[in-house]
Design a protein around this motif. Structure first.
Motif, PDB file in Angstrom:
ATOM      1  N   TYR A 213       1.213   2.447  -3.422  1.00 54.33           N
ATOM      2  CA  TYR A 213       0.023   2.682  -4.252  1.00 54.33           C
ATOM      3  C   TYR A 213       0.141   4.046  -4.937  1.00 54.33           C
ATOM      4  CZ  TYR A 213      -4.791   2.536  -5.817  1.00 54.33           C
ATOM      5  OH  TYR A 213      -5.912   2.512  -6.610  1.00 54.33           O
TER       6      TYR A 213
ATOM      7  N   LEU B 233       0.821  -1.212   0.000  1.00 55.68           N
ATOM      8  CA  LEU B 233       0.000   0.000   0.000  1.00 55.68           C
ATOM      9  C   LEU B 233       0.852   1.259   0.000  1.00 55.68           C
ATOM     10  CD1 LEU B 233      -2.877  -1.002   2.476  1.00 55.68           C
ATOM     11  CD2 LEU B 233      -2.907  -1.010  -0.031  1.00 55.68           C
TER      12      LEU B 233
ATOM     13  N   LEU C  67      -5.002   7.067  -1.385  1.00 57.49           N
ATOM     14  CA  LEU C  67      -5.304   5.958  -0.489  1.00 57.49           C
ATOM     15  C   LEU C  67      -5.865   6.507   0.816  1.00 57.49           C
ATOM     16  CD1 LEU C  67      -5.052   2.918   0.330  1.00 57.49           C
ATOM     17  CD2 LEU C  67      -2.754   3.479   1.183  1.00 57.49           C
TER      18      LEU C  67
END
Length: 487
Positions: free
Chosen positions: A165, A162, A169
């Motif tokens: 990403y 993540l 987010l």
């Protein structure tokens, strides 16, 4: 691309969660949303993606958006999918080896792409939903506790993923420290003011600044409370006319006095004595269990004595949940025998809340489950922070942490003599974990517990450890804390 919020208000009945809040989230930011269980974090994500409508104000979203909620149980897209691959890769643009790679990182490497997705557990479905949205790569990705149901290695792997990403987010998680350096902003949902507080910088900076703010808030509340106490003392010695004026003033001040943070409250829960039971409440005699060609458990042989606390340890996929379902009689072994004392009263906690009536209120469900009168139930629920009108809220609208507290409250309200707890801290913030831990530490019955939380296991002080897949029963030693942390 981003989200703009103007004068947003929302609540459930008389309970206000958000009161005319204003903020904006810009393109490419990585946002952590924090706050106590039940303050409105998950609600905020549902408002963003239009699952629920605000009571007032406006939300403007620019760009594509996808969300993975805490619990993925009845996703209509998943329920309609013929195969796992059709669900996670509907457009057929992702190579199988890429899907297998992501599945391995999520801890579901053994999920077959050509199998039907509907039969898997809620935890596996949540991981498949996470894979699906990561492959879609929306402009705005909303994730509500994506590391639930994961071991320590899986949590670190997902948070590293993540952190890379490439778009916006927005994340709710109790593991934000694992994403610390990637976060550029924290949104705190204040339970007391029902406002949004924004903290620039990473999660570590937020914790320091918010800790200072909480200390100042607490100091002011305590000072105001002392002032009110002084006025109440003065009421006893002044004349009638002055007394009436002071009484009105005290009433106004008390009404305006904010509730102190739970961290400085002392919550004590008295558990009932467990029902009497024999010396060996439960034992297994050479039990084996397979699912198709996959052998999960083979010739397990053990006994658990009355009053023992057993920590069930093992990595994801080694058969812990299968063993628990065998012990409670939810499934049957292929061979061997589970021997249960006839006086057993089993209290079982599952992290998926399968037996909850989501349309019932908190009070209705609790009264039905524990078969007690309202005069007992309301004060008992209050000890688990279900206060005032909260008991009249629909169970389905509770956060994952609140459902956990309700489930544990129901266990604690009975005279169960054998508690079987499968990851009871999955959805809980630190303060709620402490409330639950204090309740369980005083329990005098037999307990089998699965948890990846080191401090939780250590403070429960297990007598023994049962490790899978090796099926070894051993006396608890402090070295096992390190084992828990690696799982």
């Amino acid at each position: 691309m981003g989200i703009k919020v103007n004068n947003l208000s929302f609540g459930y009945g008389d309970k206000i969660l958000l009161d005319e809040v204003n903020f904006a989230i810009n393109n490419g930011q990585k946002i952590g949303i924090v706050g106590e269980n039940g303050t409105g974090k998950s609600t905020l994500l549902k408002l963003f993606c239009g699952q629920i409508d605000p009571d007032g104000g406006k939300i403007v979203v620019q760009g594509s958006m996808e969300m993975v909620p805490q619990e993925v149980k009845r996703d209509p897209v998943l329920e309609a999918a013929k195969t796992v691959e059709a669900y996670v890769n509907p457009d057929g643009l992702i190579e199988d080896h890429e899907i297998h790679k992501l599945f391995a990182g999520l801890g579901i490497a053994d999920v077959g792409l050509q199998l039907a997705p509907q039969g898997y557990s809620g935890g596996v479905k949540t991981k498949m939903a996470l894979a699906r949205v990561l492959f879609k790569e929306p402009d705005i990705l909303l994730l509500d506790e994506p590391t639930n149901f994961m071991d320590s290695e899986g949590k670190h792997w997902v948070m590293r993923l993540l952190s890379q990403y490439p778009k916006t987010l927005i994340l709710i998680s109790h593991d934000l420290d694992l994403l610390d350096q990637a976060i550029d902003r924290v949104i705190y949902v204040n339970k007391h003011t029902h406002k949004i507080e924004e903290y620039r910088g990473n999660y570590s900076q937020y914790k320091r600044l918010q800790g200072e703010a909480t200390a100042t808030f607490t100091k002011n509340v305590v000072k105001d409370a002392k002032y009110i106490a002084g006025l109440e003392h003065a009421i006893k010695v002044v004349g009638v006319k002055t007394r009436i004026v002071l009484q009105r003033k005290v009433a106004r001040l008390k009404e305006a006095l904010p509730e102190l943070p739970p961290s400085i409250k002392s919550i004590k829960i008295q558990l009932p004595e467990p029902a009497r039971v024999g010396e060996v409440p439960i034992s297994a005699r050479e039990i084996s269990k397979s699912f198709g060609s996959l052998r999960v458990l083979y010739k397990l042989d053990f006994s658990i004595r009355r009053g023992e606390r057993i920590a069930l340890l093992g990595s994801n996929g080694v058969g812990k949940s299968t063993l628990i379902k065998l012990l409670i009689g939810q499934i049957m072994p292929d061979s061997g025998e589970i021997v249960r004392d006839s006086a057993n009263k089993i209290g079982y906690y599952s992290q998926e809340f399968e037996d909850f009536d989501m349309d019932a209120t908190v009070l209705q469900l609790f009264m039905k489950k524990c078969e007690r009168m309202e005069s007992f139930c309301r004060p008992f629920l209050g000890k688990f922070n279900f206060l005032g009108n909260k008991v009249h809220q629909k169970v389905g609208s509770l956060s994952g942490g609140e459902k956990t507290r309700l489930s544990i409250a129901m266990l604690c309200s009975t005279d169960a003599n054998l508690l079987i707890l499968d990851e009871p801290t999955t959805y809980l913030d630190v303060l709620s974990q402490r409330v639950i831990l204090d309740a369980l530490k005083s329990y005098k019955g037999t307990m089998i517990i699965v948890s990846h939380t080191e401090e939780f296991i250590k403070e429960l002080a297990p007598d023994k450890v049962f490790e899978l897949p090796g099926a070894k029963m051993d006396f608890w030693r402090d070295e096992y804390v390190d084992v828990v942390g690696k799982l």
